[in-house]
Write an enzyme that holds these catalytic residues in place. Structure first.
Site, PDB file in Angstrom:
ATOM      1  N   LYS A 340       0.922  -1.198   0.003  1.00  0.00           N
ATOM      2  CA  LYS A 340       0.159  -0.024   0.157  1.00  0.00           C
ATOM      3  C   LYS A 340       0.696   1.213   0.143  1.00  0.00           C
ATOM      4  O   LYS A 340       1.995   1.314   0.635  1.00  0.00           O
ATOM      5  CB  LYS A 340      -0.957   0.176   1.316  1.00  0.00           C
ATOM      6  N   GLU A 427     -18.566  -5.901  11.552  1.00  0.00           N
ATOM      7  CA  GLU A 427     -19.681  -5.187  12.395  1.00  0.00           C
ATOM      8  C   GLU A 427     -20.571  -5.991  13.355  1.00  0.00           C
ATOM      9  O   GLU A 427     -20.864  -5.786  14.443  1.00  0.00           O
ATOM     10  CB  GLU A 427     -20.388  -3.970  11.624  1.00  0.00           C
ATOM     11  N   ARG A 455     -24.777  -2.946   9.084  1.00  0.00           N
ATOM     12  CA  ARG A 455     -24.264  -4.172   8.799  1.00  0.00           C
ATOM     13  C   ARG A 455     -24.527  -5.023   9.957  1.00  0.00           C
ATOM     14  O   ARG A 455     -24.425  -5.955   9.965  1.00  0.00           O
ATOM     15  CB  ARG A 455     -22.888  -4.431   8.341  1.00  0.00           C
TER      16      ARG A 455
END
Length: 721
Positions: A340, A427, A455
């Protein structure tokens, strides 16, 4: 059969013809620390001209490029993203990490006939540039500009929107099944999913289904070791990525070299018809044992290829071509190891890899801050208030779902690492884990963005509310969030949570109330609580005194919050002077959350315009339980009640209206009521202020509503037009 056998036997030859050098596996450390050797600096700067990128208006223009040109295109594309985001802000390092992959995918596959789904799609900037939207990057994530995520209505090249995460494999499977059932000539569906997104349970549900149904699809695991934002936050799991899967894939890298094309050519035999597999059985058995071995993904029914260097175009392109041309319908997982922020040293050196940035100096990577120092962010104020609560009570713990930086759990984690739990993008698990902790006597604060709590809805209802467990839910980014747009707005929590029994729901109007509500949640043990607050900063002591009417000791904001009564609001402002002598000239604004600021501004403006009008402003504090005594008082003393909130239809205003109707306060027709809510539409990327302008929830809109309802201004009707 003859054609397929020839293809198999030709694989090593193709590899030799395509690559300019023999592939040499790089060590894990080399990959993780990879930087573009062509970047001198600091100061860092890109190429003065971009001739190859200038020739690309769609992916079709890439098909005739040779390897040298593809590499040059990747270099130019990386700097195009850097230059664009340095001027607009946005998600940077995720796009830098998939630059080579994006070029390889668009070179090998034919969009939009083939489908490529980016998950999460904040890594889509290079994809947007290559698909005809280079000119739109100047207004990235701005009013009237292009989205920071894939968006189907924006371009036919955006196969599927994924502003949240973990959805790409399900979508790709659905597309693959549809293409097959409809008899479409080509069926190439590619899901590019990050190692953070793949921690979500939905990704595993989809992989289980894909293996069972034998759906033809390619899942590309973009494994960059950055599961949370930021990864490395001190927590109960240490400072490693919040995912055992990340550890698992890292072990794959340690236990074997990167898979080059020749190794892939041998193991590719499994994707050929069964009649050909026997021909190469001995080769394949050897290659499978040495190169891949048994993996989690294969147990789920996928053919596993990897790990492969995600920054090596010469290796990736032949592999993708062979996966594209395979006649087999077995789902494939191609495991890429990427870095990244690849190619930009400031990103590689940053703790969050410059994941989400504002405008920054391209030469140094230093973000450009406002000249005037602002008040602390509400997120940091919350985190420090939670530290205060945890200092006094050892049972207070914090839970987040891969967003420690966004929710303040990184601040809390530095102070209380053993009481900080990052569960990855999960979640549902976060909420139910909190419920389990509450069962045993802990005080869990489950800190999740409002939009992401959607969610975990079933868990909030069944695992928390039905059992009346004292789980403290804290929803950051409530209301309109600005540049991230529709997928990230936290407009709906008051509506979707307000209908659930046992929940206590509160919203602070300012930083003092935010501190108070954290302490109130910590002290309340009789059931679950929800506190929601927006993205933004505090107002500072001066405004809190001059506008909000606080009387601060020594002019300073209290260092710690205090417990406030559950279900009790407060009157913040009453009419000035002799205004509003009669009830018909008195208006009440009942605010929930930080629209209180705009309400107070509007009240002052109205009284300046018309000295006969008197405006009362009240802070409801709680939606559930509603302060019915306060509502009755406002109804008795005023001819107009206006509610305002940073929420959608079905939220706070509806609760107040419901009470007014059932209590008979509307029966005699002497009370006008107007709810001001976020309209029933999606608001595209813009600043928060611009979005609230569009929503009609800023001070001038409140002022206009008051003047219309009190007949101080004429509102045209159809007969007048």
């Amino acid at each position: 059969m003859r054609t397929s056998l020839a293809l198999l036997l030709a694989l090593p030859v193709v590899a030799t013809a395509f690559t300019s050098r023999a592939f040499t596996p790089r060590s894990v450390n080399n990959v993780l620390n990879a930087q573009d050797s062509n970047i001198p600096g600091p100061p860092y700067q890109g190429p003065a001209v971009k001739p190859i990128l200038d020739s690309i208006s769609s992916p079709a223009n890439m098909k005739t490029l040779d390897m040298r040109q593809l590499k040059q295109l990747t270099h130019e594309l990386r700097w195009e993203v850097l230059e664009s985001v340095s001027k607009t802000g946005g998600h940077l390092s995720s796009s830098l990490g998939v630059m080579e992959l994006t070029v390889a995918l668009h070179y090998v596959f034919d969009m939009p006939e083939d489908d490529i789904i980016w998950d999460v799609s904040h890594q889509c900037y290079p994809h947007k540039i290559l698909t005809g939207r280079r000119g739109g990057m100047a207004k990235l994530r701005q009013l009237g500009g292009i989205s920071g995520f894939c968006k189907r209505k924006e371009s036919p090249y955006d196969s599927f929107g994924a502003g949240h995460s973990s959805t790409s494999i399900s979508a790709a499977q659905g597309m693959s099944i549809a293409k097959s059932m409809l008899g479409k000539r080509k069926n190439n569906c590619i899901a590019v999913i990050g190692d953070g997104a793949i921690t979500g349970g939905m990704a595993y549900e989809a992989m289980n289904s894909a293996g069972y149904l034998n759906s033809r699809m390619i899942v590309i695991l973009n494994d960059n070791g950055q599961v949370s934002l930021p990864t490395g936050t001190p927590s109960a799991g240490g400072t490693v990525p919040a995912s055992q899967l990340s550890t698992y894939t890292s072990n794959l890298l340690v236990s074997k070299p990167f898979q080059d094309f020749r190794d892939f050519a041998k193991s590719f035999n499994k994707l050929l018809p069964e009649s050909l597999q026997d021909v190469n059985k001995r080769i394949d058995e050897y290659a499978r044992g040495v190169v891949t071995g048994g993996t989690l993904f294969e147990e789920l029914g996928f053919y596993y290829v990897g790990p492969v260097d995600g920054h090596d175009l010469e290796n990736m392109i032949p592999i993708l071509e062979k996966l594209r041309d395979s006649p087999n319908n077995k789902p494939v997982l191609l495991h890429l190891k990427t870095t990244k922020g690849y190619g930009y040293p400031p990103a590689l050196e940053a703790s969050d890899r410059m994941h989400g940035v504002g405008k920054f100096d391209l030469g140094t990577g230093k973000q450009i801050k406002p000249s005037k120092p602002s008040s602390p962010s509400l997120t940091s104020i919350f985190a420090n208030a939670l530290i205060d609560a945890a200092t006094e009570d050892r049972t207070v713990v914090g839970i987040t779902a891969a967003m420690p930086g966004g929710t303040g759990m990184d601040i809390f984690g530095r102070r209380f690492p053993k009481r900080t739990f990052d569960v990855g993008i999960a979640e549902q698990h976060a909420v139910t884990m909190g419920a389990g902790m509450a069962c045993e006597g802990l005080k869990p604060f489950v800190c999740i963005y409002s939009t992401f709590m959607q969610r975990g809805y079933d868990q909030v209802m069944h695992d928390v509310a039905v059992q009346n467990l004292p789980v403290r839910m804290v929803l950051d980014r409530a209301g309109l969030v600005g540049n991230d747009g529709p997928t990230h707005h936290g407009c709906y929590d008051l509506s979707y949570l307000g209908c659930i029994p046992n929940l206590t729901i509160m919203a602070p109007s300012d930083e003092i109330e935010l501190k108070n509500m954290v302490m109130t949640q910590a002290a309340y043990n009789d059931g679950p609580t929800v506190m929601r607050y927006p993205r933004g900063t505090g107002y500072g002591a001066e405004k809190l005194q001059s506008l909000f009417g606080y009387k601060l000791l020594n002019g300073e904001i209290p260092a710690k919050g205090e417990v406030i009564p559950i279900g009790k609001g407060r009157v913040v402002r009453r009419p000035g002077g002799a205004r509003g002598k009669s009830r018909k000239d008195r208006v009440a604004i009942l605010s929930l959350g930080t629209r209180l600021h705009e309400s107070l501004v509007a009240a002052n403006e109205v009284e300046e315009i018309d000295d006969s009008l008197g405006v009362t402003v009240a802070d409801a504090r709680f939606m559930k339980p509603l302060d019915v005594d306060l509502v009755r008082e406002l109804a008795d003393d005023h001819s107009v009640i206006i509610t305002i909130e940073e929420g959608s239809i079905g939220g706070f205003g509806d609760h107040v209206l419901h009470f007014l109707a059932l209590d008979g306060l509307l029966d005699d027709g002497n009370l006008k009521f107007r709810p001001m809510v976020i309209p029933d539409t999606y608001f595209e990327t813009a600043t928060q202020y611009e979005q609230y302008e569009q929503a009609g929830l800023n001070s001038e809109h409140i002022r206009g509503t008051i003047l219309r309802l009190t007949k101080r201004i004429h509102v045209p009707t159809l007969q007048d037009v």
